[in-house]
Scaffold this motif. Structure first.
Motif, PDB file in Angstrom:
ATOM      1  N   MET A 117       0.834  -1.279  -0.054  1.00  0.00           N
ATOM      2  CA  MET A 117      -0.198   0.158  -0.091  1.00  0.00           C
ATOM      3  C   MET A 117       0.913   1.313   0.196  1.00  0.00           C
ATOM      4  N   ALA A 118       0.711   2.168  -0.963  1.00  0.00           N
ATOM      5  CA  ALA A 118       1.499   3.242  -1.030  1.00  0.00           C
ATOM      6  C   ALA A 118       1.014   4.272   0.028  1.00  0.00           C
ATOM      7  N   ILE A 119       2.022   5.063   0.707  1.00  0.00           N
ATOM      8  CA  ILE A 119       1.697   5.941   1.563  1.00  0.00           C
ATOM      9  C   ILE A 119       1.779   7.359   1.217  1.00  0.00           C
ATOM     10  N   GLU A 120       0.608   8.075   1.487  1.00  0.00           N
ATOM     11  CA  GLU A 120       0.312   9.192   1.122  1.00  0.00           C
ATOM     12  C   GLU A 120       1.052  10.382   1.549  1.00  0.00           C
ATOM     13  N   PRO A 121       1.993  10.926   0.939  1.00  0.00           N
ATOM     14  CA  PRO A 121       2.983  12.099   1.631  1.00  0.00           C
ATOM     15  C   PRO A 121       2.163  13.215   2.030  1.00  0.00           C
ATOM     16  N   ALA A 122       2.681  14.163   2.720  1.00  0.00           N
ATOM     17  CA  ALA A 122       2.105  15.631   3.199  1.00  0.00           C
ATOM     18  C   ALA A 122       1.811  16.348   1.868  1.00  0.00           C
ATOM     19  N   PRO A 123       0.847  16.887   1.978  1.00  0.00           N
ATOM     20  CA  PRO A 123       0.082  17.618   0.743  1.00  0.00           C
ATOM     21  C   PRO A 123       1.020  18.594   0.411  1.00  0.00           C
ATOM     22  N   SER A 124       1.331  19.309  -0.732  1.00  0.00           N
ATOM     23  CA  SER A 124       2.193  20.287  -1.615  1.00  0.00           C
ATOM     24  C   SER A 124       1.709  21.506  -0.926  1.00  0.00           C
ATOM     25  N   GLN A 125       2.740  22.313  -0.770  1.00  0.00           N
ATOM     26  CA  GLN A 125       2.612  23.744  -0.608  1.00  0.00           C
ATOM     27  C   GLN A 125       2.192  24.636  -1.744  1.00  0.00           C
ATOM     28  N   TRP A 126       2.200  23.839  -2.753  1.00  0.00           N
ATOM     29  CA  TRP A 126       2.222  24.767  -4.099  1.00  0.00           C
ATOM     30  C   TRP A 126       0.665  24.468  -4.778  1.00  0.00           C
ATOM     31  N   GLU A 127       0.298  25.373  -5.530  1.00  0.00           N
ATOM     32  CA  GLU A 127      -0.967  24.899  -6.331  1.00  0.00           C
ATOM     33  C   GLU A 127      -0.702  25.108  -7.789  1.00  0.00           C
ATOM     34  N   PHE A 128      -0.925  24.041  -8.471  1.00  0.00           N
ATOM     35  CA  PHE A 128      -0.640  24.105 -10.056  1.00  0.00           C
ATOM     36  C   PHE A 128      -1.862  24.840 -10.712  1.00  0.00           C
ATOM     37  N   PRO A 129      -1.587  25.466 -11.674  1.00  0.00           N
ATOM     38  CA  PRO A 129      -2.815  26.114 -12.552  1.00  0.00           C
ATOM     39  C   PRO A 129      -3.208  25.149 -13.580  1.00  0.00           C
ATOM     40  N   PRO A 130      -4.256  25.371 -13.997  1.00  0.00           N
ATOM     41  CA  PRO A 130      -5.081  24.537 -14.921  1.00  0.00           C
ATOM     42  C   PRO A 130      -4.069  24.425 -16.179  1.00  0.00           C
ATOM     43  N   VAL A 131      -3.960  23.208 -16.607  1.00  0.00           N
ATOM     44  CA  VAL A 131      -3.316  22.920 -17.917  1.00  0.00           C
ATOM     45  C   VAL A 131      -3.417  23.725 -19.030  1.00  0.00           C
ATOM     46  N   GLY A 132      -4.675  24.230 -19.044  1.00  0.00           N
ATOM     47  CA  GLY A 132      -5.293  25.104 -20.406  1.00  0.00           C
ATOM     48  C   GLY A 132      -4.635  26.588 -20.356  1.00  0.00           C
ATOM     49  N   VAL A 133      -3.898  26.968 -19.341  1.00  0.00           N
ATOM     50  CA  VAL A 133      -3.211  28.360 -19.131  1.00  0.00           C
ATOM     51  C   VAL A 133      -2.316  28.263 -20.265  1.00  0.00           C
ATOM     52  N   ALA A 134      -1.499  26.975 -20.514  1.00  0.00           N
ATOM     53  CA  ALA A 134      -0.371  26.980 -21.481  1.00  0.00           C
ATOM     54  C   ALA A 134      -0.672  27.258 -22.793  1.00  0.00           C
ATOM     55  N   GLY A 135      -1.906  27.499 -23.241  1.00  0.00           N
ATOM     56  CA  GLY A 135      -2.281  27.512 -24.661  1.00  0.00           C
ATOM     57  C   GLY A 135      -1.460  26.642 -25.301  1.00  0.00           C
ATOM     58  N   GLY A 136      -0.822  26.953 -26.335  1.00  0.00           N
ATOM     59  CA  GLY A 136      -0.133  26.173 -27.154  1.00  0.00           C
ATOM     60  C   GLY A 136       1.218  25.569 -26.906  1.00  0.00           C
ATOM     61  N   SER A 137       1.363  26.011 -25.560  1.00  0.00           N
ATOM     62  CA  SER A 137       3.009  25.549 -25.113  1.00  0.00           C
ATOM     63  C   SER A 137       2.833  24.180 -24.341  1.00  0.00           C
ATOM     64  N   ASP A 138       3.874  23.637 -24.403  1.00  0.00           N
ATOM     65  CA  ASP A 138       3.945  22.242 -23.673  1.00  0.00           C
ATOM     66  C   ASP A 138       4.340  22.507 -22.240  1.00  0.00           C
ATOM     67  N   VAL A 139       4.734  23.660 -21.778  1.00  0.00           N
ATOM     68  CA  VAL A 139       5.157  24.065 -20.559  1.00  0.00           C
ATOM     69  C   VAL A 139       4.010  24.949 -19.770  1.00  0.00           C
ATOM     70  N   VAL A 140       3.579  24.179 -18.690  1.00  0.00           N
ATOM     71  CA  VAL A 140       2.562  25.041 -17.956  1.00  0.00           C
ATOM     72  C   VAL A 140       2.971  25.874 -16.814  1.00  0.00           C
ATOM     73  N   ALA A 141       3.902  25.553 -16.238  1.00  0.00           N
ATOM     74  CA  ALA A 141       4.745  26.280 -14.994  1.00  0.00           C
ATOM     75  C   ALA A 141       5.848  26.049 -14.978  1.00  0.00           C
ATOM     76  N   GLY A 142       6.664  26.888 -14.131  1.00  0.00           N
ATOM     77  CA  GLY A 142       8.048  26.769 -13.405  1.00  0.00           C
ATOM     78  C   GLY A 142       8.097  26.898 -12.064  1.00  0.00           C
TER      79      GLY A 142
END
Length: 221
Positions: A1-26
């Motif tokens: 059984m995999a162990i769920e780690p502590a939640p991330s402190q970061w919030e990722f944007p929806p992938v749609g914000v990238a438009g025609g780019s393959d990169v969504v965030a940095g």
């Protein structure tokens, strides 16, 4: 059984914000909770040539459709040459994938440390092709429910990585095969010969969202 780690402190944007780019965030980090949150949203981390941490979601996402997969003759020959094992040599697999002598090598020490910790927690797995006592090839990837996100593969013998891909398809091809997603990021000429196809990013994200509730393959539990 995999162990769920502590939640991330970061919030990722929806992938749609990238438009025609393959990169969504940095930015962000490679903590286990951050990496898992990214995969659950259709993203994966990969540093660029400046070692900046980028989060990718290709416009045209590469997948191998497990349900109804028909291996080619060369795939069948490759698979027959080797024994497939899971998680018996993870450290050797990820370090072979990270070999800096390989063209386009991008797996650095931070990536190795992050995915090794995720392996320890039960989320990342290696699929290995063995020729007796010799590790002939393999791949590693992230398994979350019905998603298996292949990260990288290598071979020390001809057809070693091809056999590992064939073995992974076998592991995923169970009663839930129709709902599984075998992600291979981008379709290269080589992966196309193994049966990889491209699907739109929006389709991929929708399928991953549904796949998260699918049981893991038995080999990864």
């Amino acid at each position: 059984m995999a162990i769920e780690p502590a939640p991330s402190q970061w919030e990722f944007p929806p992938v749609g914000v990238a438009g025609g780019s393959d990169v969504v965030a940095g930015g962000a980090d490679l903590a286990p909770g951050t990496v898992l949150a990214a995969y659950r949203r259709g993203l994966f981390p990969m540093p660029d040539h400046r070692s900046s941490l980028l989060w990718w979601s290709p416009v045209d996402r590469g997948v191998i459709e497990v349900d109804g997969y028909q291996p080619s003759r060369s795939m069948r020959r490759a698979r027959a040459k080797f024994e497939i094992r899971v998680d018996t040599a993870f450290d050797r697999v990820i370090r072979a994938c990270a070999d800096p002598r390989r063209p386009g090598s991008w797996i650095d020490r931070d990536i190795i440390a992050s995915y090794t910790e995720l392996h320890r927690l039960g989320w990342v797995h290696s699929v290995e092709a063995w020729d007796g006592d010799e590790l002939a090839g393999g791949l590693y990837g992230v398994a979350i429910g019905g998603l298996f996100a292949g990260e990288s593969m290598f071979h020390h013998q001809t057809d070693g990585s091809k056999a590992a891909v064939a073995g992974t398809i076998e592991l995923l091809n169970d009663e839930h095969a129709a709902d599984r997603v075998f992600d291979i990021q981008w379709v290269t000429d080589h992966l196309a010969t193994l049966g990889a196809v491209s699907i739109p990013r929006e389709t991929y994200v929708r399928r991953v969202s549904a796949a998260l509730d699918v049981p893991l393959p038995k080999a990864f539990t």
